[in-house]
Design an enzyme around this catalytic site. Sequence first.
Site, short mmCIF file in Angstrom:
data_model
loop_
_atom_site.label_atom_id
_atom_site.label_comp_id
_atom_site.label_asym_id
_atom_site.label_seq_id
_atom_site.Cartn_x
_atom_site.Cartn_y
_atom_site.Cartn_z
N ASN A 48 0.85 -1.19 0.00
CA ASN A 48 0.00 0.00 0.00
C ASN A 48 0.88 1.24 0.00
OD1 ASN A 48 0.63 -0.78 2.70
ND2 ASN A 48 -1.01 0.49 3.51
N ILE A 49 0.43 2.26 -0.72
CA ILE A 49 1.18 3.51 -0.84
C ILE A 49 0.22 4.65 -0.54
CG2 ILE A 49 2.60 4.96 -2.35
CD1 ILE A 49 3.10 2.39 -4.07
N GLU A 50 0.48 5.35 0.55
CA GLU A 50 -0.44 6.40 0.98
C GLU A 50 0.01 7.77 0.50
OE1 GLU A 50 -0.93 5.81 5.23
OE2 GLU A 50 -2.12 3.99 4.86
N CYS A 59 -4.18 0.63 -2.56
CA CYS A 59 -4.02 -0.61 -1.79
C CYS A 59 -2.95 -1.50 -2.42
CB CYS A 59 -5.33 -1.38 -1.78
SG CYS A 59 -6.66 -0.60 -0.88
N GLU A 61 -3.03 -4.64 -3.05
CA GLU A 61 -3.54 -5.59 -4.05
C GLU A 61 -3.53 -4.97 -5.43
OE1 GLU A 61 -4.82 -4.79 -1.11
OE2 GLU A 61 -6.19 -6.33 -0.34
N CYS A 92 -10.61 -4.67 0.35
CA CYS A 92 -11.67 -3.65 0.27
C CYS A 92 -12.50 -3.87 -1.00
CB CYS A 92 -11.05 -2.25 0.28
SG CYS A 92 -10.38 -1.74 -1.31
N CYS A 95 -10.75 -3.18 -4.44
CA CYS A 95 -9.84 -4.26 -4.85
C CYS A 95 -10.61 -5.51 -5.26
CB CYS A 95 -8.85 -4.58 -3.73
SG CYS A 95 -7.65 -3.24 -3.50
N1 THU Z 1 -5.27 -1.33 2.48
C1 THU Z 1 -4.70 -2.19 1.57
O1 THU Z 1 -3.60 -1.94 1.05
N2 THU Z 1 -5.39 -3.32 1.26
C2 THU Z 1 -6.54 -3.72 1.84
O2 THU Z 1 -7.05 -4.77 1.51
C3 THU Z 1 -7.17 -2.88 2.88
C4 THU Z 1 -6.57 -1.54 3.06
C5 THU Z 1 -4.49 -0.15 2.86
C6 THU Z 1 -4.97 1.17 2.34
C7 THU Z 1 -4.42 2.13 3.40
O3 THU Z 1 -3.08 2.46 3.07
C8 THU Z 1 -4.41 1.31 4.67
O4 THU Z 1 -4.49 -0.04 4.27
C9 THU Z 1 -5.51 1.64 5.64
O5 THU Z 1 -6.74 1.63 5.01
#
Ligand code: THU
Length: 140
Positions: A48-50, A59, A61, A92, A95
């Site tokens: 995941n990259i925010e 996300c 995935e 989520c 995804c």
């Molecule tokens: N996130 C994912 O990368 N995959 C998931 O299946 C659920 C959520 C990440 C997005 C965000 O960076 C962090 O988790 C919190 O929501």
Amino acid sequence: MTLTLDENQKRLVEAAAAARLRSVAPFSKFLVGAAVETKEGKIYTGCNIESASYGLTVCAERVAIWKAISEGERNLTNLAVVVDTEPLTPPCGTCRQIMWEFCNDGYIILANLDGHAEQLAIGDLQPRAFDARFLELKRK
Ligand code: THU
């Protein structure tokens, strides 16, 4: 129930666990790693990259799937997601849609760092899914 992983599943989960360590999650501190495999057994990983503009976050995935697709892969199958939570973290809705469109006859393995894992059919995660078939229907 904990799934006993075969060698191939272990390889996928280990790749996702390694990708999780590259997560960029300064806001949520929620580290996620993913790995998707092709029918030929090649693995692409993602984390995941925010973004500081929170809604632009992606996300793990989708990062893994986009990496594979952008390298020319079209036959994606199974995916592993590693998050260190109990219970295991499911994907989520966004995804689920992308997995339905790009790896819909595969399985997703949810795993944590304690060796707890569960496998779900991607096709079961998105009931009555929208996809390209609807674009072909007669419109009124
Ligand atoms: N996130 C994912 O990368 N995959 C998931 O299946 C659920 C959520 C990440 C997005 C965000 O960076 C962090 O988790 C919190 O929501």
